[in-house]
Structure formats: C-alpha cells, structure tokens
Design a protein around this motif. Structure first.
Motif, PDB file in Angstrom:
ATOM      1  N   PHE A 235       0.837  -1.203   0.000  1.00  0.00           N
ATOM      2  CA  PHE A 235       0.000   0.000   0.000  1.00  0.00           C
ATOM      3  C   PHE A 235       0.870   1.250   0.000  1.00  0.00           C
ATOM      4  N   GLY A 236       0.382   2.264  -0.680  1.00  0.00           N
ATOM      5  CA  GLY A 236       1.056   3.556  -0.711  1.00  0.00           C
ATOM      6  C   GLY A 236       0.089   4.652  -0.304  1.00  0.00           C
ATOM      7  N   LEU A 237       0.602   5.674   0.369  1.00  0.00           N
ATOM      8  CA  LEU A 237      -0.224   6.790   0.829  1.00  0.00           C
ATOM      9  C   LEU A 237       0.304   8.081   0.214  1.00  0.00           C
ATOM     10  N   MET A 238      -0.599   8.816  -0.440  1.00  0.00           N
ATOM     11  CA  MET A 238      -0.193  10.043  -1.099  1.00  0.00           C
ATOM     12  C   MET A 238      -1.151  11.182  -0.738  1.00  0.00           C
ATOM     13  N   PRO A 239      -0.827  11.952   0.321  1.00  0.00           N
ATOM     14  CA  PRO A 239      -1.657  13.126   0.608  1.00  0.00           C
ATOM     15  C   PRO A 239      -1.373  14.220  -0.402  1.00  0.00           C
ATOM     16  N   PHE A 240      -2.374  15.030  -0.713  1.00  0.00           N
ATOM     17  CA  PHE A 240      -2.207  16.120  -1.666  1.00  0.00           C
ATOM     18  C   PHE A 240      -1.839  17.396  -0.903  1.00  0.00           C
ATOM     19  N   LEU A 241      -0.551  17.716  -0.919  1.00  0.00           N
ATOM     20  CA  LEU A 241      -0.056  18.924  -0.269  1.00  0.00           C
ATOM     21  C   LEU A 241      -0.002  20.046  -1.292  1.00  0.00           C
ATOM     22  N   THR A 242      -0.333  21.252  -0.882  1.00  0.00           N
ATOM     23  CA  THR A 242      -0.370  22.365  -1.835  1.00  0.00           C
ATOM     24  C   THR A 242       0.374  23.577  -1.281  1.00  0.00           C
TER      25      THR A 242
END
Length: 767
Positions: free
Chosen positions: A240-247
């Motif tokens: 599993f991979g986790l990718m939060p969307f940081l801006t």
C-alpha cells in the motif's frame, strides 16, 4: 433441559444420564481425574459449540473454574498454544499472574453477588505471524464462567461501593476486597470455557486510530497505517502507498522527504520523470477523481495511462488507486499495488472501507502539519518577535554568535528563560460551536438532498429508468434519517452513497442523454463549496465565527498596546473555536524597570475589564452575523509565579518544572468544567467566569468586581461556586458574574468610554 422444547432436550437428558452413571463426576473432581472421562467431555463440547463446527478451526477449551489448568480442548486450541509464544502478547503489563488471578476471581464474585461490573477490560490479545501470508494476525482470548457456581459460607458482608470505586481508581481494590471479602469464605465449583477469536480486522482499525492520536505520527504513523492495511487486506502479496495532496499557493507539491510512502512518487523520481509532467497528471486526476483498477500493467494500459510506465519500470505488475476524502474534499489517494498480478475485488474493498475515513483524517493531519510547517518558517524568517521579549533573544543570539565563530559548526543555542513570571490566562469561546456546526451541516444536507430529489424528478420526466425511482426513495429515506442533528459520521455515509450510487448514475445519464445536461449541471452547481446552496449554512457559520474571532482579536491587539505601556509583558494569542491568550508579567521581562505587584493588580483589573468589553462586543455583533452566535468568557487566576522557557523546537514559550506544568494542565481542562453536583457548565454566555484555588485569590477579584459593578460594567449577581473534580485536579472554585449590557450605545462610543474608565481605574489602584 426443562426449558428447551425442541429435540435438543433429549440430547441434554442423555448427557445428564451419562454423567450420573459415574458417581465420581457427581462429586468434586480434579482436572487430572477428568482425563479418564474424555467421552463425557466430548459430549459437553458438542452441546456447547455449533454442531457443524470443525474442531481443527475452532479455538475452544474447558478449564478449572479459575482458568489455570486446561483439561480439554480442540485440536486448533492445542496447536495455537503449542505454536504461540506467550511473549507475543500484545497487551504488555508487568502484573504478576497471581494478581491477575485475584482480579479475575473478585470480578466474578462482585458481578455474581453484588451486580457490580468492573469497567476495566478483562481481555488478552496475542499476535501471531501467519506463515502462509507472512502477515500478523491478532487473537482475543475470552473466558466464559456461566458454568461456575460460587458458594459463600454465612451471610454476605455489605460493601461500600463508593469506597470501592475510589480503591479501583487508586489500583488498591485487591487489598480492600481481600480484607472485606476473604476468599476463604468462598468455594468455586464447575468449569470455565475459554475461546479464542480472530480480531485482526478490529485490531488493524484500532492501530490506524492510534496512529492518528500519536503526536509523533509524522515519523512513523504512515508505516503503522500501511502495516494495518496489509493486515486488513489479508493478502501478503499486496503493498500500500499513501499520497496526501499537499499544496503551496493552491498548487500541488510532493514532499518526498516527509511522505515517501507513495509508490507512484518514488517510481516517478527513480525514472527521472519531469515534475511538470507528473504534476499535470495529478492535477488532471483531481479534476475527475475516481477509482482506478489495473490488475496487470500491459502495453495497452500504458498507452491509455502513461503514468503506468514508471510503475512497470519499478517492477509493479498490478496497481490500483482509491480516492481518499476528508469533509467531501479530496485529500489524497490510497495506492494498492503488487509485484504479481492481483485483482482488487469487492471483498478487498469492503475490508478496506472502514479504514478510508481514518486515512482521510491522517491525510488532513499531514496537510495541516505541512501548512503549519510553512507558517512556522514564515513566522521564524519574516515575523518579528514581541518587543517585550526581543531583548532577551538578542542577548542569547549574541552569546551564540560569540561561541560559534564558524556558522557551519554550531553548538546548541541556550534556552531563553524568564523566571518568577506571573501568569494570566483568558479564553473567549464560541458557545456550543460543535452543536452549531452539526446544525449547519444538517441544514445543508437537507438542501443538497432536496436539490438532488428535484434533479431526479426532472430526469424522470425525460427518461424512464427504474433506477431513478430507487434513488428517489433513498434520498427521501436520507432526509428522514437526518431529521435530528447530523454529524460528520452521517456526512461521510451520505457522501459514500452519493459517490458510489448517485454521481456515476448522473454522469452516465448526462453522457448518454444530452437533454439532461442542464438539469444535472444545476445540481452540481448547488454543491460547489464556495458558492453552492448546499454549503450556504456552513459558509454562514464560518462567516459568523470569523467575525467574532476577528473582532475579538483586533480588540485584544489594540488593548494590549496600552497595557504594554504601563509595564512590559509577554502576550500570546491563540485561535481555537474562539480566542485564548496567555500573559506573563514579572521583573525578569524588564530588568531595568522595577517591578511591583501594583502592575500585576493593574493587569488583572485590565483582564476583567477587557472580558466585560469583549462580552459586550460579541453581543453587539449578533445583528451582523448570518448565524447568531454567543461567547463565553473565562479567566484562570493563578497567584504563584512560574518559570517559562522558549522552546526552540516549537517556537513558543512553555512552562518549566513539574509544579508549573500543573498550571498548564489546569488551564487546558477548565473550559468544560461543571459546577459541583450539577450538569451545568461553569462558562455561560453574558457572564465572566473566574476559576481559582485559594480564598485570597478570590478576595482580590471580589474587590475588582465590586468596583466594576459601581462603574456599570457588571451586574449585581456575583456567584461563588465549587467545581467538579477534573482528571488530576481537585479543589477548584469559581466566581461568576453577569455583564451589564448597554443596548443603546454603539461600539465606538463604548470603546471611547473604556479608555476613560481605564484611566480612572489606574488612579483607583494607585490610591
């Protein structure tokens, strides 16, 4: 046997007759002696377990009444303990086995004879590495004592349960019970049933929750969550991979150093994929977030989705993406991938579904932490320190530079500390902010559902589809369901219904029947957070809260300027649902200006006056608010001086020493304290609450209150209250007094009057 009406009663009769044939079994018998009666024990096992249960899969055993000796078990149970190391117990503690046994015994006695049930969990959890999947599984061991008889010699003694409850809190209940209920007066007959249950799924979800509440989640929470997801999946081949969307400035960025758990990001970097290309792919995905399932990455798939090329180069065979939401906003994506061909089916998705809201929360924490880090550096590099303490930092920096001739070989910078500072704490809180949020959410959900119903009805007039009626029915059921206050849980469930059932339906209808496009577009316009009618109530609430917080903050900022002129002090303001502030004053903050308790009295009177003004100010704003809100005003009185130090890692002042930390603990817990013996909160609108420990503190503030009542600031309704105990804090008391409101005066006139009154107060103090 007497109550069972079915044929099972014959089975019970047969078992009882068999036991009665053996005279030994009618008397007390040891566990060792029971080994001769295996056929009887197997009959008991057959009665007490499902008839079709496979003994090789069922973890089940019989033991002595106090389970310290097992005399019968299934093959699965025997193999479990034969293969499991007791060191794998998850719930670690150092309690001796004898103490555990005593607690177990007394829990049964108290429950059986006194109907008293301990709130403490009596469970044991073991971890076991599955050799096939290479994943850790978790098991809960439970003991059933329904077939244990307890006999007591003579009359049962009375127990003072209030006293017993206190002993439970102090972990001294065993000493009390052994004195008042000696075990020599009890006899245990019968047997206990021990069963083991697989709790891997529950434990995995609990693991994710624990990662969320861990303050150090950034360092290892993602690793824990991924491990929990593997356990949830039950498939050792999945990763599993986790990718939060940081801006930054509303543009996506990927902080690989902090959040390097995304296979796609790592593969893109390994393949030297240009950032612009990668960002454009993700931006395109954000416009149309959807679940993507690729069971096997082929050349045809790569032509359709070019980003799969970097994954294949990294050795990934199957890759799936699930969008993760927080409060209806896309917060990131969950990746499911494997080096082998794997099909992501409904069974796997159903196992992962309970974790999705928690992952959304984790992503939100990551986003907030990233934004906070940006702000911290911004404050560090571009925001000046308060003038009252900047001189101290200048000295420390100068000493630091003297000791470090080369800036590249830095020693540790000394801590900035101020000793013997008098603290003042105040909190202006928005009353029932959580209730107001839930009410606004409920109102918006009703608007959204009614808009959807209108849309579906309009579609029904143009197209005949049975599914339209079904969705209409679901929408009406939802409106009934949220008749009371809604919560974020209902919101998540509604969003799941909309995203899984409604939006795909609308998308297909719009694509296949162009005449429905205008109708469907109107609905999607209504759910735009910034402008749509389905977010109107939440926007209004946010505007109201911002109005209060902005006005209160501006008032405090301008008021504390005059305060600094009398004697320098450190003033730190924090935004919560309302506004909180800390003030520290003392000799060390201004070494060249002699400190006198007169200045402390002045600042305390200022604090009380400013709270009255803030109460007036917030009430005067009600007419300007889209959703009327009220504030409560709270002061914590602390007479003893404390030490504060600047924490370099957190860029803020904090208290020093165990005694001083108690001040910080009390300060953080008193906002929800109740009046002793009631369910009434201390803090109330239109009133100022003052929490204190000793009588002398109250005496000083009573003088201020009497003076302010004479000046027309406060009502003649002073209350002296005792407060409920808080965790680790007892002996709290409070003063509470109502604020006198000037309905006919404008805010500007009131502010002008405040300046005049302040001057009079200073004269009064000097006299």
């Amino acid at each position: 046997m007497k109550t069972e009406k079915s044929v099972k009663s014959e089975f019970y009769r047969f078992l009882l007759q068999k036991i009665e044939k053996d005279d030994v079994l009618l008397e007390s018998v040891t566990a060792q002696e029971l080994s001769k009666y295996t056929d009887t024990l197997e009959l008991i096992f057959t009665i007490l377990t499902p008839l079709m249960a496979n003994e090789d899969d069922l973890f089940w055993a019989l033991s002595t009444p106090i389970p310290d000796e097992i005399f019968f078990s299934t093959n699965a149970f025997y193999k479990f303990f034969k293969d499991h190391d007791p060191k794998n117990k998850v719930t670690k503690d150092n309690e001796p086995i004898e103490k555990k046994q005593l607690k177990f015994i007394y829990n049964i006695i108290l429950d059986r004879f006194y109907n008293f049930t301990s709130v403490l969990k009596n469970e044991i959890i073991y971890a076991h590495l599955n050799q096939e999947t290479k994943l850790t599984q978790y098991y809960n061991i439970q003991t059933d004592t329904k077939f244990v008889d307890i006999l007591h010699k003579g009359d049962l003694p009375e127990i003072n349960f209030e006293e017993l409850g206190q002993h439970f809190q102090n972990d001294s209940e065993l000493e009390y019970l052994m004195k008042n209920l000696p075990l020599t007066d009890f006899r245990f007959d019968g047997f206990s049933i021990i069963s083991i249950t697989d709790v891997t799924l529950q434990h995995a979800i609990e693991g994710i929750r624990n990662a969320l509440v861990d303050h150090n989640y950034q360092s290892d929470a993602y690793t824990h969550v991924i491990q929990a997801l593997k356990s949830l999946s039950g498939n050792g081949k999945l990763e599993f991979g986790l990718m939060p969307f940081l801006t930054v400035n509303k543009k996506l960025v990927f902080d690989n150093q902090e959040f390097s758990q995304s296979m796609l990001i790592n593969s893109a970097k390994a393949s030297n994929l240009e950032e612009e290309v990668f960002y454009s792919l993700v931006d395109k995905y954000k416009e149309n977030p959807r679940a993507i399932f690729v069971s096997s990455i082929t050349d045809d798939q790569i032509l359709q989705d070019p980003f799969l090329k970097v994954l294949k180069a990294a050795g990934v065979c199957s890759y799936s993406v699930l969008p993760v939401y927080y409060n209806t906003q896309l917060a990131g994506v969950l990746e499911v991938y494997s080096n082998e061909e794997v099909v992501v089916d409904d069974k796997l998705l159903s196992r992962l579904r309970p974790a999705m809201p928690l992952i959304g929360q984790l992503f939100q924490y990551s986003i907030e932490e990233f934004d906070s880090k940006m702000d911290e550096v911004l404050m560090d590099k571009f925001t000046a320190l308060q003038p009252s303490v900047q001189w101290k930092f200048n000295e420390v920096v100068w000493h630091f530079l003297q000791q470090n001739k080369s800036y590249h070989k830095l020693k540790e910078i000394e801590t900035v500390t101020f000793k013997n500072m008098y603290p003042l704490f105040g909190a202006i809180d928005i009353r029932n902010s959580t209730v107001e949020r839930n009410r606004a959410l409920k109102d918006d959900m009703e608007v959204q559902l009614n808009s959807l119903i209108d849309t579906l009805k309009a579609i029904k007039k143009l197209i005949t589809l049975e599914l339209t009626d079904k969705l209409l029915f679901n929408c009406k059921e939802w409106i009934k369901h949220i008749g009371g206050f809604a919560s974020s849980n209902e919101e998540n469930r509604l969003n799941e219904f909309l995203e899984v059932e409604v939006y795909p339906f609308l998308s297909i209808i719009k694509g296949n029947y162009p005449k429905t496009a205008d109708i469907i577009n109107l609905y999607f316009e209504a759910i735009v957070p910034e402008t749509g009618a389905a977010f109107e109530n939440r926007r209004q609430l946010e505007v109201s809260m911002q109005l209060i917080n902005t006005e209160v903050s501006q008032y405090l900022e301008s008021a504390q300027v005059n305060l600094q002129a009398s004697y320098p002090c450190y003033f730190a303001k924090f935004r919560t649902d309302g506004v909180e502030y800390d003030i520290y004053i003392g000799q060390e903050i201004a070494p060249t200006k002699p400190f006198d308790l007169l200045y402390l009295k002045n600042i305390r009177l200022w604090q009380l006056t400013s709270m009255a003004e803030i109460a007036r100010l917030s009430k005067s704003l009600i007419g300007e608010m889209p959703r009327p809100l009220e504030t409560t005003q709270l002061i914590f009185i602390h007479s003893n001086a404390i030490d504060i130090s600047f924490r370099n890692d957190e860029r803020r002042f904090d208290v020093e020493g165990a005694y001083n930390i108690r001040y910080e603990v009390v300060k953080k817990r008193i906002d929800k304290v109740m009046i002793k013996g009631t369910t009434e909160r201390l803090t109330q609108p239109h009133k100022i609450s003052m929490v204190y420990f000793n009588v002398e503190e109250a005496k000083e503030y009573k003088e201020y209150i009497k003076y302010m009542q004479g000046q027309g600031y406060l009502n003649d309704d002073l209350e002296q209250l005792e407060l409920d105990e808080l965790q680790g804090v007892s002996g709290l008391k409070a003063l509470r007094v109502g604020v006198k409101f000037l309905e006919t005066k404008k805010i500007k006139e009131v502010k002008t009057e405040v300046k005049t009154v302040k001057k009079e107060m200073e004269k009064h103090l000097q006299n």
